[in-house]
Design an enzyme around this catalytic site. Structure first.
Site, PDB file in Angstrom:
ATOM      1  N   LYS A 109       5.144 -47.002 -23.640  1.00 11.42           N
ATOM      2  CA  LYS A 109       5.479 -47.343 -25.092  1.00 11.42           C
ATOM      3  C   LYS A 109       4.451 -46.599 -26.104  1.00 11.42           C
ATOM      4  O   LYS A 109       2.978 -46.711 -25.629  1.00 11.42           O
ATOM      5  CB  LYS A 109       5.249 -48.918 -25.205  1.00 11.42           C
ATOM      6  N   LYS A 160      -0.614 -48.299 -30.745  1.00 14.20           N
ATOM      7  CA  LYS A 160      -1.721 -47.936 -31.586  1.00 14.20           C
ATOM      8  C   LYS A 160      -2.951 -47.987 -30.616  1.00 14.20           C
ATOM      9  O   LYS A 160      -3.912 -47.268 -31.130  1.00 14.20           O
ATOM     10  CB  LYS A 160      -1.663 -48.611 -32.943  1.00 14.20           C
ATOM     11  N   LYS A 170      -2.156 -55.833 -18.178  1.00 11.78           N
ATOM     12  CA  LYS A 170      -3.521 -55.365 -18.447  1.00 11.78           C
ATOM     13  C   LYS A 170      -4.416 -55.898 -17.225  1.00 11.78           C
ATOM     14  O   LYS A 170      -5.264 -54.993 -16.800  1.00 11.78           O
ATOM     15  CB  LYS A 170      -4.120 -56.084 -19.727  1.00 11.78           C
TER      16      LYS A 170
HETATM   17  P1  ATP Z   1      -1.148 -52.584 -29.551  1.00 13.61           P
HETATM   18  O1  ATP Z   1      -1.479 -51.516 -28.596  1.00 13.61           O
HETATM   19  O2  ATP Z   1      -2.310 -53.078 -30.286  1.00 13.61           O
HETATM   20  O3  ATP Z   1      -0.364 -53.805 -28.889  1.00 13.61           O
HETATM   21  P2  ATP Z   1       1.389 -52.147 -30.728  1.00 13.61           P
HETATM   22  O4  ATP Z   1       1.330 -50.493 -31.441  1.00 13.61           O
HETATM   23  O5  ATP Z   1       1.933 -52.111 -29.658  1.00 13.61           O
HETATM   24  O6  ATP Z   1      -0.327 -52.062 -30.670  1.00 13.61           O
HETATM   25  P3  ATP Z   1       1.595 -54.456 -32.086  1.00 13.61           P
HETATM   26  O7  ATP Z   1       0.803 -54.807 -33.017  1.00 13.61           O
HETATM   27  O8  ATP Z   1       1.703 -54.925 -30.527  1.00 13.61           O
HETATM   28  O9  ATP Z   1       1.625 -53.031 -31.724  1.00 13.61           O
HETATM   29  O10 ATP Z   1       3.228 -54.840 -32.399  1.00 13.61           O
HETATM   30  C1  ATP Z   1       3.636 -54.774 -33.741  1.00 13.61           C
HETATM   31  C2  ATP Z   1       5.108 -54.577 -34.183  1.00 13.61           C
HETATM   32  O11 ATP Z   1       5.610 -53.330 -33.454  1.00 13.61           O
HETATM   33  C3  ATP Z   1       5.922 -55.543 -32.756  1.00 13.61           C
HETATM   34  O12 ATP Z   1       7.064 -56.077 -33.496  1.00 13.61           O
HETATM   35  C4  ATP Z   1       6.059 -54.451 -31.704  1.00 13.61           C
HETATM   36  O13 ATP Z   1       7.171 -55.135 -31.190  1.00 13.61           O
HETATM   37  C5  ATP Z   1       6.426 -53.426 -32.670  1.00 13.61           C
HETATM   38  N1  ATP Z   1       6.254 -52.222 -31.843  1.00 13.61           N
HETATM   39  C6  ATP Z   1       5.234 -51.849 -31.370  1.00 13.61           C
HETATM   40  N2  ATP Z   1       5.198 -50.388 -30.779  1.00 13.61           N
HETATM   41  C7  ATP Z   1       6.463 -50.613 -30.613  1.00 13.61           C
HETATM   42  C8  ATP Z   1       7.141 -49.205 -30.245  1.00 13.61           C
HETATM   43  N3  ATP Z   1       6.590 -48.318 -29.507  1.00 13.61           N
HETATM   44  N4  ATP Z   1       8.290 -49.296 -30.413  1.00 13.61           N
HETATM   45  C9  ATP Z   1       8.896 -50.196 -31.288  1.00 13.61           C
HETATM   46  N5  ATP Z   1       8.540 -51.248 -31.743  1.00 13.61           N
HETATM   47  C10 ATP Z   1       7.225 -51.247 -31.470  1.00 13.61           C
HETATM   48 MG    MG Z   2       1.788 -54.158 -28.820  1.00 13.92          MG
END
Ligand code: ATP
Ligand code: MG
Length: 331
Positions: free
Chosen positions: A193, A196, A111
């Protein structure tokens, strides 16, 4: 029975990446482990959230957990702030973490490297809160996607140091990284990746997206000009990502899927991927609508918080006695 803990922070609408990389696995694990799954609302606010939107996302997440198959009879489900010991131990963990350790966390470094401005101190210290989340419950395993492995490793380091300094207090958790589906990528940008909070509507499949929208997103996923379906992440990252999604949802290996689609066009393959994804998400949405109608989230969260609080309170008291800040028996 071994204990497993995990959480999702609904900083946005939950995605297919969250489902494949996290929630779906919790559902599998709840039969073999004592599962603790919470909604990480404190972690959400490390980045500004519009309050009304945040409330909606938190409620949706609770309902979606259940819609995806988490069973409150088997899994302790709760909202992080309903168990105040998370914040309490989070602060203590921050006092037991070195700046150098936080500076090495790649998520924060990325970041910074992107030149994002206005990053909060909470975002910087969030691995300390995450360590508390895990150590409060003596979790044996923490199922995570690839991006979170480093934070679980930091948790182990902090726990180990605390144990050395104050005597055996915390169990060292193991990160459990799923091999298939550990990193689902953006449909329109397979080098990043699916996340959300990225505000990339076309690249993300949200669990509550309209089914036709999901289909469209998959049909317009970025691929390549090789015209052949092969398992080759380097040369064909878009196709690889679609294979990964298909494989994760069907338990068929990527190699087998590629063999099945040998000689067929990308359009046909994408349609098959869309069918699999839509079928899975349709089931989730149906159950989600029932849960919302039945109005059961409130009870599930309250019961979960009571159970979690019992464990967390005992642990925090033990920690506070050990470090010398607790001087009387609190009732
Ligand atoms: P943010 O953008 O807020 O970081 P995020 O989609 O990465 O959101 P997290 O809340 O960081 O979601 O992660 C929640 C769970 O989902 C964690 O176990 C993370 O490893 C998994 N996860 C998040 N994105 C992915 C992805 N693209 N593929 C597989 N697992 C994921
Ligand atoms: Mg994340």
């Amino acid at each position: 029975m071994k204990r497993m803990l995990s959480a999702v922070k609904p900083t946005g609408k939950l995605t297919l990446g969250n489902y494949i990389g996290a929630i779906r696995n919790f559902v599998k694990y709840q039969n073999d482990y004592e599962m603790i799954v919470f909604i990480a609302n404190l972690h959400c606010i490390t980045v500004y959230q519009e309050p009304e939107e945040l409330k909606k996302n938190l409620k949706d997440a609770a309902a979606l957990y259940m819609a995806c198959g988490l069973d409150p009879e088997k899994t302790t489900m709760f909202l992080q702030t309903d168990v105040m010991e998370h914040a309490e131990l989070g602060y203590i963990m921050a006092c037991n973490t070195y700046l150098g350790e936080l500076n090495r966390m790649t998520q924060f470094k990325d970041k910074m490297a992107k030149g994002e401005s206005g990053l909060s101190a909470g975002l910087y210290t969030y691995p300390c809160l995450m360590a508390a989340d895990i150590l409060l419950y003596d979790a044996d395993y923490v199922p995570v996607g690839d991006d979170q492995k480093q934070h679980v490793e930091l948790t182990r380091d902090i726990a180990q140091r605390f144990n050395n300094r104050y005597g055996e207090t915390f169990k060292l958790p193991e990160p459990l990284v799923q091999q298939v589906g550990k990193r689902i990528m953006m449909l329109n940008d397979p080098y990043h990746k699916m996340s959300k909070s990225e505000n990339n509507d076309k690249g993300c499949i949200y669990l509550l997206d309209d089914l036709n929208v999901i289909r469209k997103k998959i049909m317009s996923a970025v691929t390549d000009s090789y015209g052949e379906i092969k398992v080759d992440q380097e040369r064909q990252p878009g196709i690889y990502n679609l294979l990964e999604i298909y494989s994760a949802l069907t338990d068929i290996s990527k190699e087998e899927i590629a063999a099945e689609f040998k000689g067929k066009g990308y359009g046909e393959f994408k349609k098959a991927v869309a069918d699999v994804v839509v079928q899975e998400i349709e089931k989730i949405q149906k159950r989600y609508n029932e849960i919302i109608k039945e109005n059961i989230i409130e009870d599930v969260l309250n019961e979960g918080a009571l159970k979690a609080h019992k464990m967390a309170f005992k642990k925090v008291k033990k920690v506070e006695r050990k470090i010398g800040i607790d001087i009387h028996k609190r009732k």
